[in-house]
Design a protein around this motif. Sequence first.
Motif, PDB file in Angstrom:
ATOM      1  N   ILE A 140      46.264  -7.985  29.424  1.00 15.49           N
ATOM      2  CA  ILE A 140      47.954  -7.853  29.819  1.00 15.49           C
ATOM      3  C   ILE A 140      47.697  -8.207  31.485  1.00 15.49           C
ATOM      4  O   ILE A 140      47.840  -9.283  31.146  1.00 15.49           O
ATOM      5  CB  ILE A 140      48.193  -6.516  29.813  1.00 15.49           C
ATOM      6  N   GLN A 141      46.993  -7.847  32.039  1.00 13.57           N
ATOM      7  CA  GLN A 141      46.570  -8.212  33.921  1.00 13.57           C
ATOM      8  C   GLN A 141      45.512  -9.871  33.732  1.00 13.57           C
ATOM      9  O   GLN A 141      46.335 -10.549  34.389  1.00 13.57           O
ATOM     10  CB  GLN A 141      45.211  -7.092  34.282  1.00 13.57           C
ATOM     11  N   LEU A 142      45.143 -10.014  32.476  1.00  8.42           N
ATOM     12  CA  LEU A 142      44.020 -11.585  32.485  1.00  8.42           C
ATOM     13  C   LEU A 142      46.197 -12.592  32.227  1.00  8.42           C
ATOM     14  O   LEU A 142      46.192 -13.646  32.561  1.00  8.42           O
ATOM     15  CB  LEU A 142      43.083 -11.777  31.790  1.00  8.42           C
ATOM     16  N   ALA A 143      46.623 -12.396  30.680  1.00  9.72           N
ATOM     17  CA  ALA A 143      48.017 -12.949  30.883  1.00  9.72           C
ATOM     18  C   ALA A 143      48.696 -12.881  32.377  1.00  9.72           C
ATOM     19  O   ALA A 143      49.242 -14.205  31.842  1.00  9.72           O
ATOM     20  CB  ALA A 143      47.981 -12.359  29.224  1.00  9.72           C
ATOM     21  N   PHE A 144      49.155 -11.819  32.497  1.00  9.72           N
ATOM     22  CA  PHE A 144      50.074 -11.952  33.306  1.00  9.72           C
ATOM     23  C   PHE A 144      49.632 -13.014  34.749  1.00  9.72           C
ATOM     24  O   PHE A 144      50.598 -13.678  35.401  1.00  9.72           O
ATOM     25  CB  PHE A 144      50.739 -10.357  33.923  1.00  9.72           C
ATOM     26  N   GLY A 145      48.428 -12.541  35.230  1.00 11.21           N
ATOM     27  CA  GLY A 145      47.746 -13.286  36.180  1.00 11.21           C
ATOM     28  C   GLY A 145      48.482 -15.116  35.859  1.00 11.21           C
ATOM     29  O   GLY A 145      48.167 -15.523  36.927  1.00 11.21           O
ATOM     30  N   SER A 146      47.315 -15.217  34.713  1.00 14.66           N
ATOM     31  CA  SER A 146      48.006 -16.541  33.870  1.00 14.66           C
ATOM     32  C   SER A 146      49.184 -16.944  35.073  1.00 14.66           C
ATOM     33  O   SER A 146      48.957 -17.886  35.194  1.00 14.66           O
ATOM     34  CB  SER A 146      47.741 -17.140  32.872  1.00 14.66           C
ATOM     35  N   TRP A 147      50.273 -16.418  34.653  1.00 18.12           N
ATOM     36  CA  TRP A 147      51.935 -16.704  34.562  1.00 18.12           C
ATOM     37  C   TRP A 147      52.273 -16.298  36.293  1.00 18.12           C
ATOM     38  O   TRP A 147      52.485 -17.197  36.353  1.00 18.12           O
ATOM     39  CB  TRP A 147      52.071 -15.794  32.928  1.00 18.12           C
ATOM     40  N   ALA A 148      51.788 -15.385  36.404  1.00 21.38           N
ATOM     41  CA  ALA A 148      52.222 -14.957  37.989  1.00 21.38           C
ATOM     42  C   ALA A 148      51.372 -16.418  38.560  1.00 21.38           C
ATOM     43  O   ALA A 148      52.668 -16.349  39.766  1.00 21.38           O
ATOM     44  CB  ALA A 148      51.947 -13.866  38.493  1.00 21.38           C
ATOM     45  N   THR A 149      50.578 -16.656  38.789  1.00 20.10           N
ATOM     46  CA  THR A 149      49.782 -17.449  39.691  1.00 20.10           C
ATOM     47  C   THR A 149      50.239 -18.574  39.500  1.00 20.10           C
ATOM     48  O   THR A 149      50.929 -19.300  40.372  1.00 20.10           O
ATOM     49  CB  THR A 149      48.029 -17.492  39.311  1.00 20.10           C
ATOM     50  N   SER A 150      50.639 -18.849  38.694  1.00 19.46           N
ATOM     51  CA  SER A 150      50.607 -20.662  38.272  1.00 19.46           C
ATOM     52  C   SER A 150      52.291 -20.530  39.136  1.00 19.46           C
ATOM     53  O   SER A 150      52.575 -21.228  39.667  1.00 19.46           O
ATOM     54  CB  SER A 150      50.996 -20.837  37.126  1.00 19.46           C
ATOM     55  N   PHE A 151      53.296 -19.894  38.395  1.00 18.73           N
ATOM     56  CA  PHE A 151      54.923 -19.903  38.981  1.00 18.73           C
ATOM     57  C   PHE A 151      55.005 -19.561  40.468  1.00 18.73           C
ATOM     58  O   PHE A 151      55.611 -20.118  41.084  1.00 18.73           O
ATOM     59  CB  PHE A 151      55.766 -18.494  38.186  1.00 18.73           C
ATOM     60  N   PHE A 152      53.668 -18.709  41.262  1.00 16.12           N
ATOM     61  CA  PHE A 152      53.909 -18.445  42.902  1.00 16.12           C
ATOM     62  C   PHE A 152      53.755 -19.373  43.423  1.00 16.12           C
ATOM     63  O   PHE A 152      53.501 -20.497  44.671  1.00 16.12           O
ATOM     64  CB  PHE A 152      53.103 -17.338  42.839  1.00 16.12           C
ATOM     65  N   SER A 153      51.979 -20.003  42.650  1.00 15.03           N
ATOM     66  CA  SER A 153      51.493 -21.682  43.547  1.00 15.03           C
ATOM     67  C   SER A 153      52.579 -22.799  43.535  1.00 15.03           C
ATOM     68  O   SER A 153      51.905 -23.490  43.800  1.00 15.03           O
ATOM     69  CB  SER A 153      50.565 -21.624  42.752  1.00 15.03           C
ATOM     70  N   MET A 154      53.495 -23.404  42.432  1.00 13.61           N
ATOM     71  CA  MET A 154      53.616 -24.181  42.678  1.00 13.61           C
ATOM     72  C   MET A 154      55.584 -23.948  43.138  1.00 13.61           C
ATOM     73  O   MET A 154      56.002 -24.515  43.570  1.00 13.61           O
ATOM     74  CB  MET A 154      55.063 -24.476  41.149  1.00 13.61           C
ATOM     75  N   ILE A 155      55.561 -22.987  44.077  1.00 14.36           N
ATOM     76  CA  ILE A 155      57.217 -22.803  45.236  1.00 14.36           C
ATOM     77  C   ILE A 155      56.661 -23.483  46.436  1.00 14.36           C
ATOM     78  O   ILE A 155      57.607 -24.261  46.728  1.00 14.36           O
ATOM     79  CB  ILE A 155      56.416 -21.204  45.730  1.00 14.36           C
TER      80      ILE A 155
END
Length: 309
Positions: A140-155
């Motif tokens: 869950i941490q790996l999957a959530f980290g993939s989603w969250a990192t991507s969306f925050f980095s594109m702000i």
Amino acid sequence: MGNDTQLAEFILTGFSMTRELQKVLFAPCLALYLLMIAGNASIVTMISFDSRLHTPMYFFLCNFCVAEMLVTSTVVPRMLVGLMAERDTIPFGECLAQFYFYFSLGTTVFLLIAVMSIDRYVAICHPLRYSTILTNHVCIQLAFGSWATSFFSMIPPAALRARLSFCRSNQIDHFFCDNAPLLKLSCSDTRLIELWDFLLAVLFDLSSFTVTVASYVAIIVTIMRIPSATGRQKAFSTCASHFTVVIIGYGTTIFVYVRPNKNYSTDLNKMVALLTSIVTPFLNPFIFTLRNEKVKEVFRDWSGHLRSL
């Protein structure tokens, strides 16, 4: 348009072909899009409801299929409307939102590919510790980290584009709000944005590619040490589908985006973008099911149940 201005809307020029040919392109693109949604949704449904697929490998595959459906849906429906419209316009805010979600979800896809390669590395190189390393909490941490990192980095990239001024034209030479065609229209200094984009591409695309390559090098070395030919074949079969997706996905994306110079063929990039937006997501369900015995077994069982209803 000679003055600096914040445009209210853009015109998407689409493909370099006549309006009649664009309308001919509508039907096959719509068919591929609907089949892509059906194929990926079928995999997500099977993984979600069949206990035989409740393992880390299929959990990450489920996330991957969801991301594929979403990233394609940010571009293709709008493109289909443009193929049939006489004049395809898109508001500035919608264009910016499309840019943000397309690249956020695209980054998520590649981070998930890297995570899936780590899963295969642990399964083949450390099989006895697989269940203790990739616990539910870690997955869950790996999957959530993939989603969250991507969306925050594109702000930050999206925020920088929101402040651009446009004085050259309002016609985007693409079928969606892609990065390079959008920057070409700006009369602002875009060197900082281009540098930021290149660094993000290196940080996420090339680094995840490096993780994937390193994982597969270790996997291949381990497989070659297996004494029996049957064992080697079985180990290779568990990685074949994922490795095929790696080659197609990374190859096309690195070709288009991981280059600092933006002066390259837009027509070529349109065709590559069309490939990655429709064709590749359409093929992925077939790649994962045709080379995976467990998924084929579940699919056959589900098909049998449906036919008996």
